[in-house]
Scaffold this active site. Structure first.
Site, short mmCIF file in Angstrom:
data_model
loop_
_atom_site.label_atom_id
_atom_site.label_comp_id
_atom_site.label_asym_id
_atom_site.label_seq_id
_atom_site.Cartn_x
_atom_site.Cartn_y
_atom_site.Cartn_z
N LYS A 257 35.34 29.62 32.45
CA LYS A 257 34.32 29.32 33.49
C LYS A 257 33.11 29.04 33.15
CE LYS A 257 31.99 31.70 37.57
NZ LYS A 257 32.13 32.85 38.23
N ASP A 262 24.64 30.32 38.82
CA ASP A 262 25.22 30.66 39.78
C ASP A 262 24.61 31.44 40.83
OD1 ASP A 262 27.00 31.43 41.91
OD2 ASP A 262 28.09 32.91 40.77
N LYS A 269 22.70 34.49 46.83
CA LYS A 269 22.61 35.88 46.19
C LYS A 269 21.48 36.48 46.53
CE LYS A 269 25.83 35.40 42.33
NZ LYS A 269 27.05 36.25 42.54
N ASP A 280 26.88 32.69 33.68
CA ASP A 280 27.89 32.52 34.49
C ASP A 280 28.72 31.55 33.69
OD1 ASP A 280 29.82 33.59 36.47
OD2 ASP A 280 28.96 32.22 37.91
N ASP A 339 30.12 31.71 47.28
CA ASP A 339 29.43 32.54 45.80
C ASP A 339 30.90 32.89 45.20
OD1 ASP A 339 28.12 33.67 44.04
OD2 ASP A 339 27.54 35.33 45.12
N GLU A 341 32.85 30.76 43.83
CA GLU A 341 32.96 29.37 43.24
C GLU A 341 33.77 29.35 41.94
OE1 GLU A 341 30.50 31.40 42.54
OE2 GLU A 341 30.23 31.26 40.26
N ARG A 343 36.68 30.88 40.90
CA ARG A 343 37.90 30.69 41.10
C ARG A 343 38.23 29.10 41.58
NH1 ARG A 343 37.99 35.49 45.33
NH2 ARG A 343 36.41 36.12 43.83
N1 BES Z 1 29.30 34.97 38.97
C1 BES Z 1 29.73 35.93 40.13
C2 BES Z 1 30.37 37.27 39.60
C3 BES Z 1 29.43 38.16 38.70
C4 BES Z 1 28.83 39.04 39.17
C5 BES Z 1 29.32 37.87 37.41
C6 BES Z 1 28.19 39.87 38.40
C7 BES Z 1 28.42 38.59 36.55
C8 BES Z 1 27.72 39.87 37.18
C9 BES Z 1 30.80 35.17 40.86
O1 BES Z 1 30.94 33.97 41.01
C10 BES Z 1 30.61 35.88 42.34
O2 BES Z 1 29.54 35.72 42.73
N2 BES Z 1 31.69 36.60 42.93
C11 BES Z 1 31.33 37.22 44.12
C12 BES Z 1 32.98 37.05 44.79
C13 BES Z 1 32.76 37.32 46.19
C14 BES Z 1 31.88 36.59 46.91
C15 BES Z 1 34.27 37.35 46.79
C16 BES Z 1 31.30 38.86 43.75
O3 BES Z 1 32.00 39.31 42.84
O4 BES Z 1 30.59 39.31 44.67
ZN ZN Z 2 30.18 32.83 39.37
ZN ZN Z 3 29.31 33.22 42.74
#
Ligand code: BES
Ligand code: ZN
Ligand code: ZN
Length: 489
Positions: A257, A262, A269, A280, A339, A341, A343
């Site tokens: 990834k 992000d 966020k 990220d 968010d 993104e 996947r």
């Molecule tokens: N990049 C984030 C995940 C992340 C969180 C990485 C904390 C490092 C530290 C990812 O893209 C994300 O935002 N995931 C969301 C998914 C949700 C919207 C289903 C999450 O984990 O909250």
């Molecule tokens: Zn992310």
């Molecule tokens: Zn994200």
């Protein structure tokens, strides 16, 4: 600069000699070292307990300017990670003192009941990794890395393991490359720029390089990658790196990834910790650095790295929550949350990898979910696979390299959570719980029946506070793990 040395301690001019000490047992074969330890332990302030430290200068027994004794606690609790950390700590101490070299005395493999090869390997790793400073963005560079690091061993050991230092340096260089990419701020690694940084090094390493630019991505209908990149004024890329040795019987694809920042997109966020989202692209960094490293390790299999690179930003051109997009594979996805993104871009990259390379094994690595960090904490990665053997191989490589991985389940009935009323799938689960699992299940829809594993490194990809052999910032997690794993698969 990493060496195994067997010298006469009485004659050799050594700046600093580091001696690891156990509190309850003598762990050294060398008589001189053992007698130095006894001398140190006679002092009230040093017992050899974990964290104990003693520096003695100009000892008559050795020609070293200073001898640093580092306590490791009781022998029965001594593991290889303690030794890796000890070497890192030794190097860091010398850097702090503005020294330029160090020699670490290797304990007796027999006395501590470890394999000599692993013992040397972990000490070299800790020392090499602990010697890395990321001060590119500082005007004044306060400290310099050491120029020479050596391990003190017997002559036969130096000979037997003569090739180990160069192997360890090669692998750790890969880790450091990944660390630096991750620590680089997002303004200096926007998708086009990050791609150039990867491809320049990949070409130098003689990898076959291919880059799909935005035009090619549009033409080939990478709908998910384009949807994530839509809000940014930096264009997406898909980078492919190929290591293709003669006679390879298997193809292994690694997908990483590469979200260079992000923000969450329209599902912006919260502002706390947003700056951490420069990390990220840690999966991408791990995959690119592994491929560059692999050209020197020369495993038998063909190895391909596939790296989708985008920036996830909110703007008038961003994808919106509720939008429905068509992936490269053809499935439609309702964007429940912009968010989620990672996947989306991985889905396209995985489908492309399967179509183009028909791999025997595919592993993706990503800072995919905060929920994986909730489950396993900041130091352990989550592993997901339907294949027990592959999952176990990853967990074992994690044990060996101390890039720890823990398998989590992908129960069939949780797939329910990803249903969309309008599209084939939703990119987020209906429940707020088990987000790491629904993330993995989403990817599994694209991995189909290929032997596949997903590693969620959202926790261990970076650290806020330095540890024994890593500064605060990117950890390079995944490179040592993959280097070990790829030679086993
Ligand atoms: N990049 C984030 C995940 C992340 C969180 C990485 C904390 C490092 C530290 C990812 O893209 C994300 O935002 N995931 C969301 C998914 C949700 C919207 C289903 C999450 O984990 O909250
Ligand atoms: Zn992310
Ligand atoms: Zn994200």
């Amino acid at each position: 600069m990493l060496k195994l040395k067997s010298v006469d301690l009485k004659k050799e001019e050594i700046g600093t000699l580091v001696i690891p000490v156990c509190e309850d047992k003598d762990i050294h074969d060398d008589r001189e070292i053992a007698s130095l330890v006894r001398k140190a332990k006679k002092l009230k302030e040093f017992k050899g307990e974990k964290g104990d430290e003693l520096i003695l200068f100009n000892l008559p027994e050795v020609k070293a300017e200073r001898v640093i004794f580092l306590g490791m606690g009781k022998l029965e609790k001594l593991d290889l990670e303690t030794l890796r950390a000890l070497a890192g700590k030794a190097v860091k101490k010398c850097i702090q003192k503005n020294l330029s070299e160090v020699m670490i005395s290797v304990p007796s493999a027999q006395k501590i009941q470890k394999e000599m090869s692993s013992l040397i390997e972990v000490l070299l790793e800790g020392a090499y990794l602990g010697n890395h400073l990321f001060d590119k963005y500082k005007k004044e560079k306060k400290h310099k890395p050491l120029k020479n690091i050596s391990l003190f061993v017997k002559p036969n050991i130096a000979k037997q393991f003569a090739r180990l230092p160069s192997r360890v340096s090669t692998i750790c260089k890969g880790t450091i490359l990944a660390r630096e990419w991750v620590s680089t701020p997002s303004n200096d690694k926007r998708p086009e720029q990050f791609t150039r940084s990867i491809t320049a090094l990949a070409r130098k390493a003689n990898l076959k390089v291919n880059v799909l630019d935005e035009k090619a991505l549009k033409q080939k209908k990478f709908g998910a990658i384009l949807a994530v990149a839509a809000g940014s004024n930096s264009n997406p890329r898909m980078v492919t790196l190929e290591y293709n040795p003669k006679g390879a019987k298997k193809t292994i694809v690694l997908v990483g990834k590469g979200v260079t920042f992000d923000s969450g997109g329209i599902n912006l966020k919260p502002s706390t910790g947003l700056e951490e989202m420069k990390t990220d692209m840690s999966g991408a960094a791990a995959v690119a650095a592994t491929l560059i490293t692999v050209t020197k390790l020369k495993p038998k299999a063909k190895i391909v790295g596939i790296i989708p690179v985008v920036e996830n930003m909110p703007s008038g051109s961003s994808s919106r929550p509720g939008d429905i997009i068509k992936t490269y594979e053809g499935k439609t996805v309702e964007i429940g949350n912009t968010d989620a993104e990672g996947r989306l871009i991985l889905a396209d990259a995985i489908s492309y990898a399967i179509e183009k390379y028909k791999p025997q094994t595919l592993i993706d690595v990503a800072t995919l979910t905060g929920s994986c960090v909730v489950a396993l904490g900041e130091k352990i990665a989550g592993v997901f696979s339907f294949d027990d053997e592959l999952a176990e191989a990853i967990v074992q490589s994690g044990k060996k390299t101390y890039e720890r991985c823990w398998r989590l389940p992908m129960p069939d009935d949780y797939k329910e959570l990803l249903k969309s009323d309008l599209a084939d799938l939703n990119n987020v689960g209906k429940s707020r719980w088990g987000g790491a699992i629904t993330g993995a299940l989403f990817l599994s829809e694209f991995a189909k029946d290929v032997k596949w594993a997903h590693i969620d490194i959202a926790g261990p990809a970076y650290i806020k506070k330095e540890n024994a052999y890593c500064e605060a910032g990117g950890t390079g997690f995944g490179v040592r793990l993959f280097c070990d794993l790829l030679e086993k698969l």
